[in-house]
Scaffold this motif. Structure first.
Motif, PDB file in Angstrom:
ATOM      1  N   SER A 245     -10.685   4.170   2.105  1.00 22.63           N
ATOM      2  CA  SER A 245     -10.697   2.649   1.881  1.00 22.63           C
ATOM      3  C   SER A 245     -11.247   2.510   3.514  1.00 22.63           C
TER       4      SER A 245
ATOM      5  N   ARG B 258     -11.333  -3.800  -2.742  1.00 23.53           N
ATOM      6  CA  ARG B 258     -12.189  -2.877  -1.844  1.00 23.53           C
ATOM      7  C   ARG B 258     -11.590  -1.863  -1.374  1.00 23.53           C
ATOM      8  N   ASN B 259     -10.328  -1.424  -1.911  1.00 28.27           N
ATOM      9  CA  ASN B 259      -9.670  -0.139  -1.340  1.00 28.27           C
ATOM     10  C   ASN B 259      -9.491   0.574  -2.566  1.00 28.27           C
ATOM     11  N   SER B 260      -9.433   1.922  -2.177  1.00 23.99           N
ATOM     12  CA  SER B 260      -9.235   3.138  -3.212  1.00 23.99           C
ATOM     13  C   SER B 260      -7.640   3.543  -3.058  1.00 23.99           C
TER      14      SER B 260
ATOM     15  N   ARG C  20      -8.055  -1.786   4.407  1.00 18.70           N
ATOM     16  CA  ARG C  20      -7.080  -0.954   4.223  1.00 18.70           C
ATOM     17  C   ARG C  20      -5.809  -1.203   5.428  1.00 18.70           C
TER      18      ARG C  20
ATOM     19  N   HIS D  48       0.749  -1.379   0.167  1.00 20.29           N
ATOM     20  CA  HIS D  48       0.017  -0.002   0.018  1.00 20.29           C
ATOM     21  C   HIS D  48       0.911   1.374   0.022  1.00 20.29           C
TER      22      HIS D  48
ATOM     23  N   LEU E  54      -2.099   3.976  -1.408  1.00 23.52           N
ATOM     24  CA  LEU E  54      -3.333   3.637  -0.602  1.00 23.52           C
ATOM     25  C   LEU E  54      -4.045   4.987  -0.196  1.00 23.52           C
TER      26      LEU E  54
END
Length: 311
Positions: A273, A290-292, A278, A137, A268
């Motif tokens: 998130s 599922r994270n941004s 996250r 991340h 990340l």
């Protein structure tokens, strides 16, 4: 309350010692060594100071992980103690439910050992997942600065400007990532420059030269972490620009007429998130879906880009 409960469980768990005889040279009349002495000493000497120190640093408005370095050994010790006490309670409860005698049966021992193995494997898996999340991340700065170093080293004509950072100044890893470029007095490290950005605190500055450069108080410093305008450079002095672009940020990206993207890596977006995705990493893109993620990029000055005013 939790620490007192642990101390109570530990006191109940330690087998009682036989009272010392009057002929014992270390015996003092009126002072018997009870079964709870060692756990209580453990509570007051190790566990409670650890809890108070952790609470103190957690309550600070400005806190960093490096503040807790002194607590890591005690944290591991407290976790091991809690796991040992939990397994002892589990073994006793299983023994009571099975109506066994005071001595545990092989079945109880087997269940306790399996629980201990599951605890070790579970915590190990969480630790590996957490370490992998930190790497995947947030690895973008290290990877990009490495590319920058080798790109400048391999260039036939070294850039005349420096590497400029704005709000991402605190993620700059080390000056070892800055390549040597020709200067007036021979080779020197590529300049690291600060640009005006949304960060409104005091930025670091190099030590003064000379034998007393590290002990003498340099000018333009303050003890209130206030912005110092003398730290900022002009954007025209930059050959490379490092910045993080998130969808929720207010700052505009660099002017595409002056800067062109050299390299980008995913980074990340913690605010966009959800937990626990996250914080922990799962393979095969399970957590990534599922994270941004934003873009951590290094921009290179375009060939036709002229000098501009500061950002």
């Amino acid at each position: 309350g939790t620490m007192l409960l642990l101390a109570h469980v530990a006191r109940w768990r330690v087998p009682p010692q036989p009272p010392p005889s009057a002929t014992d040279p270390g015996h003092q009349p009126g002072r018997e060594r009870g079964s709870g002495m060692a756990p209580m000493e453990l509570l007051f000497v190790v566990i409670l100071p650890f809890s108070w120190t952790l609470w103190m640093f957690t309550s600070l408005s400005h806190k960093e992980e490096r503040f807790l370095t002194m607590l890591y050994p005690l944290l591991c010790f407290a976790a091991a103690l809690a796991a040992d006490l939990a397994l002892a309670m589990f073994e006793s409860i299983v023994g009571l439910l099975c109506c066994q005698a005071r001595r545990p049966s092989p079945i109880t021992r087997t269940l306790t050992n399996l629980s201990a193995l599951s605890l070790v494997l579970g915590t190990s898996a969480l630790s590996v997942s957490r370490s992998a999340a930190l790497y995947y991340h947030f690895r973008a700065p290290l990877r990009l600065y490495e590319k920058l170093y080798y790109d400048v080293v391999a260039a036939e004509t070294p850039p005349a400007g420096g590497v400029c950072l704005g709000k991402e100044w605190y993620r700059f890893p080390s000056s070892f990532f800055l390549p040597d470029v020709p200067g007036e007095d021979g080779l020197r490290s590529m300049p690291l420059l600060w640009l005006n950005s949304s960060f409104d605190g005091q930025l670091p500055r190099p030590f003064d030269p000379g034998p007393h450069g590290t002990s003498r108080l340099p000018p333009h410093m303050n003890d209130r972490n206030l912005r110092e305008a003398s730290r900022y450079s002009q954007e025209g002095d930059c050959s490379f620009l490092v910045d993080l672009h998130l969808f929720s940020q207010q700052e505009p990206p660099p002017d595409p007429g002056i800067w062109s993207v050299a390299w980008c890596e995913a980074f990340l977006d913690t605010e966009a998130s959800p937990f626990p995705w996250r914080s922990f990493w799962l393979p095969f893109g399970i957590s990534d879906k599922r994270n941004s993620f934003g873009k951590y990029c290094i921009w290179r000055r375009a060939a036709s880009g002229g000098e501009t005013t500061s950002r």
